[in-house]
Design a protein around this motif. Sequence first.
Motif, PDB file in Angstrom:
ATOM      1  N   ILE A   1      10.933  25.435 -36.556  1.00 21.19           N
ATOM      2  CA  ILE A   1      11.678  24.168 -36.588  1.00 21.19           C
ATOM      3  C   ILE A   1      10.885  23.121 -37.372  1.00 21.19           C
ATOM      4  O   ILE A   1      11.440  22.392 -38.196  1.00 21.19           O
ATOM      5  CB  ILE A   1      11.988  23.687 -35.154  1.00 21.19           C
ATOM      6  CG1 ILE A   1      13.047  24.594 -34.526  1.00 21.19           C
ATOM      7  CG2 ILE A   1      12.455  22.237 -35.150  1.00 21.19           C
ATOM      8  CD1 ILE A   1      13.292  24.329 -33.063  1.00 21.19           C
ATOM      9  N   TYR A   2       9.577  23.055 -37.148  1.00 24.64           N
ATOM     10  CA  TYR A   2       8.744  22.097 -37.871  1.00 24.64           C
ATOM     11  C   TYR A   2       8.747  22.393 -39.372  1.00 24.64           C
ATOM     12  O   TYR A   2       8.868  21.476 -40.188  1.00 24.64           O
ATOM     13  CB  TYR A   2       7.317  22.125 -37.332  1.00 24.64           C
ATOM     14  CG  TYR A   2       6.390  21.265 -38.145  1.00 24.64           C
ATOM     15  CD1 TYR A   2       6.414  19.873 -38.008  1.00 24.64           C
ATOM     16  CD2 TYR A   2       5.512  21.815 -39.068  1.00 24.64           C
ATOM     17  CE1 TYR A   2       5.589  19.070 -38.757  1.00 24.64           C
ATOM     18  CE2 TYR A   2       4.682  21.021 -39.826  1.00 24.64           C
ATOM     19  CZ  TYR A   2       4.711  19.649 -39.668  1.00 24.64           C
ATOM     20  OH  TYR A   2       3.899  18.852 -40.426  1.00 24.64           O
TER      21      TYR A   2
ATOM     22  N   ILE B   1      11.057  23.971 -41.122  1.00 25.11           N
ATOM     23  CA  ILE B   1      12.386  23.636 -41.665  1.00 25.11           C
ATOM     24  C   ILE B   1      12.523  22.123 -41.811  1.00 25.11           C
ATOM     25  O   ILE B   1      13.012  21.629 -42.829  1.00 25.11           O
ATOM     26  CB  ILE B   1      13.500  24.228 -40.775  1.00 25.11           C
ATOM     27  CG1 ILE B   1      13.497  25.755 -40.905  1.00 25.11           C
ATOM     28  CG2 ILE B   1      14.863  23.662 -41.152  1.00 25.11           C
ATOM     29  CD1 ILE B   1      14.404  26.453 -39.920  1.00 25.11           C
ATOM     30  N   TYR B   2      12.079  21.370 -40.812  1.00 28.08           N
ATOM     31  CA  TYR B   2      12.127  19.908 -40.890  1.00 28.08           C
ATOM     32  C   TYR B   2      11.304  19.410 -42.068  1.00 28.08           C
ATOM     33  O   TYR B   2      11.740  18.535 -42.821  1.00 28.08           O
ATOM     34  CB  TYR B   2      11.616  19.301 -39.580  1.00 28.08           C
ATOM     35  CG  TYR B   2      11.407  17.811 -39.659  1.00 28.08           C
ATOM     36  CD1 TYR B   2      12.485  16.938 -39.589  1.00 28.08           C
ATOM     37  CD2 TYR B   2      10.132  17.268 -39.839  1.00 28.08           C
ATOM     38  CE1 TYR B   2      12.298  15.570 -39.671  1.00 28.08           C
ATOM     39  CE2 TYR B   2       9.936  15.910 -39.928  1.00 28.08           C
ATOM     40  CZ  TYR B   2      11.027  15.066 -39.846  1.00 28.08           C
ATOM     41  OH  TYR B   2      10.843  13.711 -39.936  1.00 28.08           O
ATOM     42  N   HIS B   3      10.126  19.949 -42.239  1.00 26.71           N
ATOM     43  CA  HIS B   3       9.247  19.536 -43.337  1.00 26.71           C
ATOM     44  C   HIS B   3       9.893  19.836 -44.691  1.00 26.71           C
ATOM     45  O   HIS B   3       9.860  18.991 -45.599  1.00 26.71           O
ATOM     46  CB  HIS B   3       7.900  20.258 -43.215  1.00 26.71           C
ATOM     47  CG  HIS B   3       6.914  19.868 -44.249  1.00 26.71           C
ATOM     48  ND1 HIS B   3       6.340  18.623 -44.302  1.00 26.71           N
ATOM     49  CD2 HIS B   3       6.400  20.550 -45.308  1.00 26.71           C
ATOM     50  CE1 HIS B   3       5.522  18.556 -45.328  1.00 26.71           C
ATOM     51  NE2 HIS B   3       5.536  19.714 -45.965  1.00 26.71           N
TER      52      HIS B   3
ATOM     53  N   VAL C   1      13.149  20.196 -45.382  1.00 30.43           N
ATOM     54  CA  VAL C   1      14.311  19.323 -45.566  1.00 30.43           C
ATOM     55  C   VAL C   1      13.864  17.909 -45.915  1.00 30.43           C
ATOM     56  O   VAL C   1      14.432  17.268 -46.809  1.00 30.43           O
ATOM     57  CB  VAL C   1      15.198  19.339 -44.295  1.00 30.43           C
ATOM     58  CG1 VAL C   1      16.246  18.241 -44.331  1.00 30.43           C
ATOM     59  CG2 VAL C   1      15.862  20.694 -44.136  1.00 30.43           C
ATOM     60  N   ASN C   2      12.849  17.420 -45.251  1.00 33.77           N
ATOM     61  CA  ASN C   2      12.347  16.076 -45.519  1.00 33.77           C
ATOM     62  C   ASN C   2      11.814  15.980 -46.947  1.00 33.77           C
ATOM     63  O   ASN C   2      12.063  14.998 -47.661  1.00 33.77           O
ATOM     64  CB  ASN C   2      11.245  15.731 -44.509  1.00 33.77           C
ATOM     65  CG  ASN C   2      10.964  14.253 -44.463  1.00 33.77           C
ATOM     66  OD1 ASN C   2      11.715  13.454 -44.983  1.00 33.77           O
ATOM     67  ND2 ASN C   2       9.865  13.899 -43.839  1.00 33.77           N
ATOM     68  N   LYS C   3      11.079  16.991 -47.385  1.00 36.18           N
ATOM     69  CA  LYS C   3      10.555  17.024 -48.747  1.00 36.18           C
ATOM     70  C   LYS C   3      11.698  17.048 -49.759  1.00 36.18           C
ATOM     71  O   LYS C   3      11.671  16.346 -50.775  1.00 36.18           O
ATOM     72  CB  LYS C   3       9.695  18.282 -48.903  1.00 36.18           C
ATOM     73  CG  LYS C   3       8.607  18.200 -49.886  1.00 36.18           C
ATOM     74  CD  LYS C   3       7.748  19.457 -49.765  1.00 36.18           C
ATOM     75  CE  LYS C   3       6.623  19.430 -50.736  1.00 36.18           C
ATOM     76  NZ  LYS C   3       5.845  20.654 -50.708  1.00 36.18           N
ATOM     77  N   TYR C   4      12.733  17.831 -49.491  1.00 34.33           N
ATOM     78  CA  TYR C   4      13.901  17.922 -50.379  1.00 34.33           C
ATOM     79  C   TYR C   4      14.606  16.572 -50.471  1.00 34.33           C
ATOM     80  O   TYR C   4      15.000  16.141 -51.554  1.00 34.33           O
ATOM     81  CB  TYR C   4      14.843  19.000 -49.861  1.00 34.33           C
ATOM     82  CG  TYR C   4      16.150  19.063 -50.592  1.00 34.33           C
ATOM     83  CD1 TYR C   4      16.239  19.631 -51.859  1.00 34.33           C
ATOM     84  CD2 TYR C   4      17.306  18.533 -50.031  1.00 34.33           C
ATOM     85  CE1 TYR C   4      17.435  19.681 -52.532  1.00 34.33           C
ATOM     86  CE2 TYR C   4      18.507  18.581 -50.705  1.00 34.33           C
ATOM     87  CZ  TYR C   4      18.570  19.157 -51.950  1.00 34.33           C
ATOM     88  OH  TYR C   4      19.764  19.196 -52.609  1.00 34.33           O
ATOM     89  N   GLU C   5      14.758  15.897 -49.338  1.00 34.96           N
ATOM     90  CA  GLU C   5      15.427  14.596 -49.342  1.00 34.96           C
ATOM     91  C   GLU C   5      14.643  13.578 -50.171  1.00 34.96           C
ATOM     92  O   GLU C   5      15.235  12.776 -50.894  1.00 34.96           O
ATOM     93  CB  GLU C   5      15.608  14.086 -47.919  1.00 34.96           C
ATOM     94  CG  GLU C   5      16.691  14.807 -47.146  1.00 34.96           C
ATOM     95  CD  GLU C   5      16.827  14.315 -45.713  1.00 34.96           C
ATOM     96  OE1 GLU C   5      16.013  13.460 -45.284  1.00 34.96           O
ATOM     97  OE2 GLU C   5      17.734  14.798 -45.033  1.00 34.96           O
TER      98      GLU C   5
END
Length: 80
Positions: A13-14, A16-18, A20-24
């Motif tokens: 989960i961490y 995936i969050y990282h 997604v945050n980088k992509y955003e």
Amino acid sequence: MSILQWIVIGILIYVIYHIVNKYERRVDELTRLIELNREEIDKNKQDIAKNSEKIAKTAEGFAKKQDKLELNQEIIEKLK
């Protein structure tokens, strides 16, 4: 064994969050750059329009001078 599974799930989960945050952040930066380029593109379009007008005026003047030059050359030929 159950605790190990939850640890792996938490890590996934961490990660995936990282990601997604980088992509955003990258998308936001690209959007900002696109907006900057739009302003430059509009400016360049205006410059192109101005330059095309100048080219048209220059072409008209060149055509007139070319006609005068041909006439002068004809006169010179007649005088020889």
